[in-house]
Design a protein around this motif. Structure first.
Motif, PDB file in Angstrom:
ATOM      1  N   ALA A  42      -8.091   6.384   1.485  1.00 50.84           N
ATOM      2  CA  ALA A  42      -7.400   6.864   0.287  1.00 50.84           C
ATOM      3  C   ALA A  42      -6.018   7.394   0.644  1.00 50.84           C
ATOM      4  N   ASP A  43      -5.895   8.105   1.750  1.00 53.35           N
ATOM      5  CA  ASP A  43      -4.589   8.598   2.190  1.00 53.35           C
ATOM      6  C   ASP A  43      -3.648   7.447   2.508  1.00 53.35           C
ATOM      7  N   ASP A  44      -4.165   6.413   3.181  1.00 56.97           N
ATOM      8  CA  ASP A  44      -3.347   5.245   3.512  1.00 56.97           C
ATOM      9  C   ASP A  44      -2.853   4.538   2.255  1.00 56.97           C
ATOM     10  N   VAL A  45      -3.732   4.408   1.269  1.00 57.55           N
ATOM     11  CA  VAL A  45      -3.345   3.760   0.010  1.00 57.55           C
ATOM     12  C   VAL A  45      -2.301   4.607  -0.711  1.00 57.55           C
ATOM     13  N   GLY A  46      -2.509   5.917  -0.722  1.00 58.75           N
ATOM     14  CA  GLY A  46      -1.536   6.805  -1.360  1.00 58.75           C
ATOM     15  C   GLY A  46      -0.173   6.711  -0.700  1.00 58.75           C
ATOM     16  N   ASP A  47      -0.149   6.668   0.626  1.00 61.28           N
ATOM     17  CA  ASP A  47       1.115   6.535   1.352  1.00 61.28           C
ATOM     18  C   ASP A  47       1.795   5.204   1.034  1.00 61.28           C
ATOM     19  N   ALA A  48       1.011   4.150   0.954  1.00 67.42           N
ATOM     20  CA  ALA A  48       1.572   2.834   0.643  1.00 67.42           C
ATOM     21  C   ALA A  48       2.156   2.814  -0.765  1.00 67.42           C
ATOM     22  N   VAL A  49       1.484   3.456  -1.714  1.00 72.15           N
ATOM     23  CA  VAL A  49       1.985   3.517  -3.091  1.00 72.15           C
ATOM     24  C   VAL A  49       3.282   4.318  -3.135  1.00 72.15           C
ATOM     25  N   ASP A  50       3.334   5.437  -2.414  1.00 74.34           N
ATOM     26  CA  ASP A  50       4.559   6.237  -2.368  1.00 74.34           C
ATOM     27  C   ASP A  50       5.716   5.437  -1.774  1.00 74.34           C
ATOM     28  N   ASP A  51       5.464   4.728  -0.710  1.00 74.22           N
ATOM     29  CA  ASP A  51       6.504   3.910  -0.084  1.00 74.22           C
ATOM     30  C   ASP A  51       7.002   2.822  -1.038  1.00 74.22           C
ATOM     31  N   ALA A  52       6.064   2.184  -1.734  1.00 79.34           N
ATOM     32  CA  ALA A  52       6.444   1.136  -2.678  1.00 79.34           C
ATOM     33  C   ALA A  52       7.261   1.713  -3.830  1.00 79.34           C
ATOM     34  N   ALA A  53       6.880   2.886  -4.314  1.00 77.83           N
ATOM     35  CA  ALA A  53       7.626   3.524  -5.404  1.00 77.83           C
ATOM     36  C   ALA A  53       9.038   3.877  -4.950  1.00 77.83           C
ATOM     37  N   ASP A  54       9.171   4.359  -3.718  1.00 79.95           N
ATOM     38  CA  ASP A  54      10.506   4.671  -3.190  1.00 79.95           C
ATOM     39  C   ASP A  54      11.366   3.414  -3.088  1.00 79.95           C
ATOM     40  N   GLU A  55      10.788   2.327  -2.635  1.00 77.42           N
ATOM     41  CA  GLU A  55      11.534   1.075  -2.520  1.00 77.42           C
ATOM     42  C   GLU A  55      11.968   0.551  -3.886  1.00 77.42           C
ATOM     43  N   VAL A  56      11.097   0.667  -4.871  1.00 76.16           N
ATOM     44  CA  VAL A  56      11.444   0.225  -6.223  1.00 76.16           C
ATOM     45  C   VAL A  56      12.549   1.114  -6.782  1.00 76.16           C
ATOM     46  N   GLY A  57      12.437   2.403  -6.546  1.00 78.01           N
ATOM     47  CA  GLY A  57      13.480   3.323  -7.013  1.00 78.01           C
ATOM     48  C   GLY A  57      14.817   3.017  -6.372  1.00 78.01           C
ATOM     49  N   ASP A  58      14.817   2.731  -5.074  1.00 73.35           N
ATOM     50  CA  ASP A  58      16.059   2.369  -4.389  1.00 73.35           C
ATOM     51  C   ASP A  58      16.638   1.071  -4.946  1.00 73.35           C
ATOM     52  N   ALA A  59      15.790   0.115  -5.221  1.00 72.02           N
ATOM     53  CA  ALA A  59      16.260  -1.166  -5.769  1.00 72.02           C
ATOM     54  C   ALA A  59      16.858  -0.975  -7.152  1.00 72.02           C
TER      55      ALA A  59
END
Length: 56
Positions: A33-50
């Motif tokens: 669950a922690d790994d999935v949460g980290d992956a979601v946070d990373d993806a959200a940051d990348e989308v925000g940057d884009a």
């Protein structure tokens, strides 16, 4: 009789090959669950940057 032998040989070969392909992990549900949460946070940051790059 020959077909039965081939079926047995194929089944035996698959039983040896397929289990060795599986990756064995001893992760707990909390770790996953922690790994999935980290992956979601990373993806959200990348989308925000884009989005920021497109807007500016």
């Amino acid at each position: 009789m020959k077909k039965l032998f081939y079926i047995f040989l194929f089944s035996f070969t698959m039983s040896l090959v397929l289990p060795s392909c599986r990756e064995k992990k001893n992760d707990s549900i909390e770790d996953v669950a922690d790994d999935v949460g980290d992956a979601v946070d990373d993806a959200a940051d990348e989308v925000g940057d884009a989005v920021d790059d497109v807007v500016h």
